[in-house]
Design an enzyme around this catalytic site. Structure first.
Site, PDB file in Angstrom:
ATOM      1  CB  SER A 174      -0.990   0.216   1.023  1.00 31.73           C
ATOM      2  OG  SER A 174      -0.329   0.185   2.413  1.00 31.73           O
ATOM      3  CE  LYS A 205      -2.999   2.419   4.880  1.00 30.88           C
ATOM      4  NZ  LYS A 205      -2.702   1.436   3.592  1.00 30.88           N
TER       5      LYS A 205
END
Length: 256
Positions: free
Chosen positions: A70, A141
């Site tokens: 990701s 993230k």
């Protein structure tokens, strides 16, 4: 004189009668004792070092194994990054562009999945040393919006805007769109809007818009900032910064 000579001869014959085996048996005792002490010192030193490393990982810098794609290409599957746990410890808060590790319980996950306490303890210790995948509730993230920011997707060219400023996100995975899902949100104070760099493979704040909390991550759930890649050796480096958020105006400057 004769008595003295006979006593000396008797002492010599007595020592000789013990034989080499009995003498060596007594000589081995100090060696065995030294070996046992050496083994105990080694075990004790190993235990002290392990405790030190574990405490250092818990409070200062924690290795973190990247489990998914990701965050490609910034971070790759199998990378072991070093999370700076002191980055936000003394009053400073995450900034736009920071790559952070956070506990997603209550934002990305409603609650932590149940697990065996013993297994969980062992896995947690291994994860803290970067030897196992992180807990299912831990995520990595990039911070795209902070409290008060208006984050919009997308402008006419498909780019994300923060407080009216279009982002040039050079860290995105090659060929990836900034987002295929449109959104227009204002980040509540004390929370963060998080997105992965490989947008088409990242489940992030966008995927939780309709859920309680709206995909926003509380600042106090941030574990630390990713500052370095520590493994594999060919990728050892500090994490590159980004100028994507330069010039973004202060929250509230474009909406009220």
């Amino acid at each position: 004189m004769d008595t003295e000579a006979r006593t000396t001869e008797r002492d010599r014959s007595s020592a000789a009668s013990k034989g080499p085996e009995e003498g060596s048996r007594f000589s081995r005792i100090p060696h065995r004792f030294a070996a046992a002490m050496s083994w105990r010192r080694t075990v004790a030193l190993g235990a002290v070092c392990s405790v030190f490393v574990l405490l250092f990982s818990i409070f200062v810098v924690q290795p973190f194994l990247i489990p998914s794609g990701s965050m490609e290409s910034t971070l790759r599957v199998g990378d072991r990054v070093l999370v700076n746990k002191l980055a936000y410890r003394f009053g400073s808060e995450p900034r736009r562009g920071d790559v952070v590790v956070f506990d997603g319980t209550g934002s990305f996950m409603r609650e932590a999945p149940p697990e065996n306490p013993v297994t969980g303890l062992l896995h947690g210790a291994a994860a803290s040393l970067g030897l196992a995948e992180p807990a299912e509730t831990d995520f990595v993230k990039r911070v795209v919006g902070v409290g008060g920011d208006r984050v919009v997707c997308c402008d006419k060219r498909g780019r994300i805007q923060v407080n009216g400023r279009t982002l040039d996100e050079g860290y995105l995975f090659a060929g990836d769109a900034p987002s295929r899902a449109p959104f227009d949100i204002v980040v509540p104070d004390g929370t963060l809007w998080m997105m992965g760099d490989h947008r088409s493979r990242s489940r992030d704040s966008r995927d939780h818009l309709g859920e309680p909390g709206g995909g926003m991550v509380p600042v106090d759930k941030v574990i630390g900032r990713v500052d370095w890649i520590g493994w594999p050796l060919g990728r050892v480096a500090s994490l590159p910064g980004t100028a994507a958020f330069d010039g973004v105006p202060a929250p509230g400057a474009t909406h009220g």
